[in-house]
Design a protein around this motif. Structure first.
Motif, PDB file in Angstrom:
ATOM      1  N   ASP A 352       1.108  -1.195   0.097  1.00 23.27           N
ATOM      2  CA  ASP A 352       0.002   0.055   0.033  1.00 23.27           C
ATOM      3  C   ASP A 352       0.669   1.199  -0.129  1.00 23.27           C
ATOM      4  N   GLN A 353       0.600   2.315  -1.125  1.00 25.93           N
ATOM      5  CA  GLN A 353       1.568   3.420  -1.055  1.00 25.93           C
ATOM      6  C   GLN A 353       0.462   4.244  -0.832  1.00 25.93           C
ATOM      7  N   ALA A 354      -0.658   4.180  -0.264  1.00 22.58           N
ATOM      8  CA  ALA A 354      -1.807   5.340   0.072  1.00 22.58           C
ATOM      9  C   ALA A 354      -1.253   6.645   0.880  1.00 22.58           C
ATOM     10  N   ASP A 355      -0.391   6.347   1.771  1.00 24.11           N
ATOM     11  CA  ASP A 355      -0.017   7.482   2.676  1.00 24.11           C
ATOM     12  C   ASP A 355       1.062   8.407   1.784  1.00 24.11           C
ATOM     13  N   LEU A 356       2.059   7.637   0.987  1.00 18.79           N
ATOM     14  CA  LEU A 356       2.820   8.417   0.159  1.00 18.79           C
ATOM     15  C   LEU A 356       1.905   9.332  -0.958  1.00 18.79           C
ATOM     16  N   ILE A 357       0.820   8.759  -1.512  1.00 17.70           N
ATOM     17  CA  ILE A 357       0.088   9.468  -2.236  1.00 17.70           C
ATOM     18  C   ILE A 357      -0.521  10.625  -1.729  1.00 17.70           C
ATOM     19  N   GLN A 358      -1.085  10.215  -0.492  1.00 18.37           N
ATOM     20  CA  GLN A 358      -1.570  11.161   0.448  1.00 18.37           C
ATOM     21  C   GLN A 358      -1.005  12.495   0.528  1.00 18.37           C
ATOM     22  N   THR A 359       0.432  12.322   0.694  1.00 14.01           N
ATOM     23  CA  THR A 359       1.298  13.434   1.115  1.00 14.01           C
ATOM     24  C   THR A 359       1.300  14.360  -0.033  1.00 14.01           C
ATOM     25  N   LEU A 360       0.886  13.852  -1.269  1.00 14.05           N
ATOM     26  CA  LEU A 360       0.955  14.804  -2.416  1.00 14.05           C
ATOM     27  C   LEU A 360      -0.359  15.508  -2.576  1.00 14.05           C
ATOM     28  N   GLU A 361      -1.318  15.159  -1.827  1.00 13.67           N
ATOM     29  CA  GLU A 361      -2.719  15.728  -1.876  1.00 13.67           C
ATOM     30  C   GLU A 361      -2.928  16.965  -1.012  1.00 13.67           C
ATOM     31  N   SER A 362      -1.803  17.234   0.019  1.00 11.33           N
ATOM     32  CA  SER A 362      -2.061  18.264   0.792  1.00 11.33           C
ATOM     33  C   SER A 362      -2.427  19.624   0.110  1.00 11.33           C
ATOM     34  N   THR A 363      -3.562  20.255   0.609  1.00 14.00           N
ATOM     35  CA  THR A 363      -3.746  21.641  -0.178  1.00 14.00           C
ATOM     36  C   THR A 363      -3.337  22.954   0.895  1.00 14.00           C
TER      37      THR A 363
END
Length: 477
Positions: A352-363
């Motif tokens: 699972d790379q969900a957390d890594l992906i989520q770091t790119l979604e911070s606004t």
């Protein structure tokens, strides 16, 4: 000038750094002999033997023995760099090391398996200047836990073990317990330090691990301010301690499934510790109330989560800039690399790379992030820990070893420490160590050291872990 090597059996499971220093000062052993003993233990039980997998990479034998010989010669000629001159140490693999030391810097990730730092981190330079010998890089959860699941170093992990029994610095802790080195450096959410991979610029920092408070004090005196190093000699009646409620702070949260026997042992041990301190004359306050992590929010969202995920991409890019010819240079490139090399970079069950992906979604913007951090520091610091210390007229606050008061201290930017207590028994307890987590206000490091010295009166000397106690010990010399 040549040195006649003095072969002496070193029991790496019980020897402390202070013991080794005394032997060196008395001319009864050499750093070469000491290093050989610890390298032999790593060879015996890291990837073979008990398969502890606490070390990702070991320094080349010729390199560390050459350095040990140099330090022995310096000692013979009267040059002593510090109180830990000639003592081996392992450091967490989040800390950047140059190719000259012969160990890559991976942050626990396959993408950096053969990547070296352009130069040594500041802490590495300090250790070398102080005469310590870095003999290994310790295993860690990948990116300090951002891409990992907890549950122990697995033998079938293809690289270094993606998780550990005590969080991201498990390798550093296991390494000392297993006799791979008398001292180690790990990282924890604390302050900002140059030259290491950090999950967050605001919350990550360095800490030492050792078998005894005497050893820890020698190591941390190299890192702490002059004020924090000022010696105090306190008695039990000079210390006031507050204990948090173990039920409120979820002392059982580490369990995969509830077990009444284990929970009773944890509660009984915690109550025993509180009673021991009271019997010896310490002032005790119970229960001390602190803000729970779920309450440390900004606009209804976790401060720790918001800041860490916002800062991670930049921290990652800075980390990559400190490496030579890194395979990736951004989180996006890392995600793509992992997908292309899934068999090695994402073995089951770590797909699972969900957390890594989520770091790119911070606004969040920098301005908002500053406001979030200020809110966290206010809630955890002045309105949290400081208020609790003042209200209860106490010096330090203690919680169960597996609770989140350390995370509250991290948000406040305050120091924290851990002391051993007991082991969980029975088929479910499996000998897991139990400790006490200690936090305090700004500048409370000295008080923590003095408490640790007093605590030794309660629990006695270092005890070898049962698993290693029953394993064959290789006698050297």
């Amino acid at each position: 000038m040549e040195i006649t090597q003095k072969k002496r059996y070193i029991d790496v499971l019980t020897a402390t750094a202070a013991d080794l220093c005394r032997l060196l000062e008395a001319g009864q052993t050499t750093s070469v002999n000491i290093v050989e003993a610890y390298l032999a233990q790593i060879e015996k039980h890291n990837k073979t033997g008990l398969g502890l997998r606490a070390i990702i990479s070991t320094a080349p034998r010729d390199t560390v023995l050459s350095r040990a010989t140099k330090l022995d010669t310096e000692r013979l000629n009267g040059k002593i760099r510090s109180g830990l001159h000639g003592i081996p140490i392992i450091i967490k693999d989040a800390i950047v090391t140059s190719k000259a030391l012969g160990m890559p810097t991976t942050a626990g990730a396959f993408a950096f398996k053969e990547t070296y730092g352009k130069k040594n981190a500041a802490i590495v330079k300090l250790l070398i200047q102080s005469g310590l010998i870095i003999i290994g890089k310790a295993s860690m959860t990948e990116f300090c836990g951002l891409k990992a699941t907890f549950g122990g170093f697995r033998k079938d992990d293809l690289f270094c073990g993606r998780s550990g029994p005590g969080g991201s610095s498990s390798g550093s802790g296991v390494g000392v317990s297993a006799g791979f080195a008398p001292l180690s450096i790990g990282t924890e959410t604390g302050g900002s330090i140059y030259g290491l991979f950090s999950l967050s610029r605001s919350f990550d920092g360095l800490g030492g691990m050792a078998k005894t408070v005497e050893d820890l004090e020698m190591l941390m005196n190299l890192l702490l301010s002059d004020q924090a190093r000022e010696a105090q000699s306190l008695k039990w009646e000079d210390i006031s301690i507050g204990f948090v409620d173990p039920i409120v702070w979820n002392a059982f949260g580490f369990q995969n499934f509830p077990d009444e026997g284990v929970e009773k042992q944890i509660l009984d041990g915690y109550e025993w510790a509180r009673a021991q301190l009271a019997q010896r004359g310490a002032k005790i306050a119970y229960p001390v109330k602190l803000p729970l992590m779920k309450d440390l929010n900004y606009d209804g969202k976790s401060v720790s989560h918001l800041v860490s995920f916002f800062e991670f991409p930049r921290q990652f890019e800075k980390f990559c800039e400190e490496l030579q010819n890194a395979e990736v240079s951004s989180v996006q490139e890392l995600i793509e690399f992992n997908n292309k090399n899934a068999g090695r970079a994402m073995p089951e069950p770590h797909t699972d790379q969900a957390d890594l992906i989520q770091t790119l979604e911070s606004t969040m913007t920098d301005e908002t992030a500053s406001a979030v951090k200020a809110q966290g520091k206010l809630l955890a610091g002045s309105q949290g820990i400081d208020a609790a210390l003042a209200k209860n007229e106490i010096d330090l606050i203690i919680g169960p070893g597996d609770c989140e008061i350390c995370a509250v201290a991290a948000l406040a930017g305050y120091p924290k420490a851990m002391v051993p207590m007991s082991r969980l028994e029975g088929p479910v307890g499996l000998g897991q160590p139990q400790g006490l987590m200690i936090i305090g206000g700004a500048g409370s490091e000295r008080k923590m050291f003095e408490f640790m010295k007093l605590w030794k009166e309660v629990i006695g000397t270092w005890k070898v872990p049962p698993l290693l106690e029953t394993a064959d010990r290789e006698k050297l010399g």
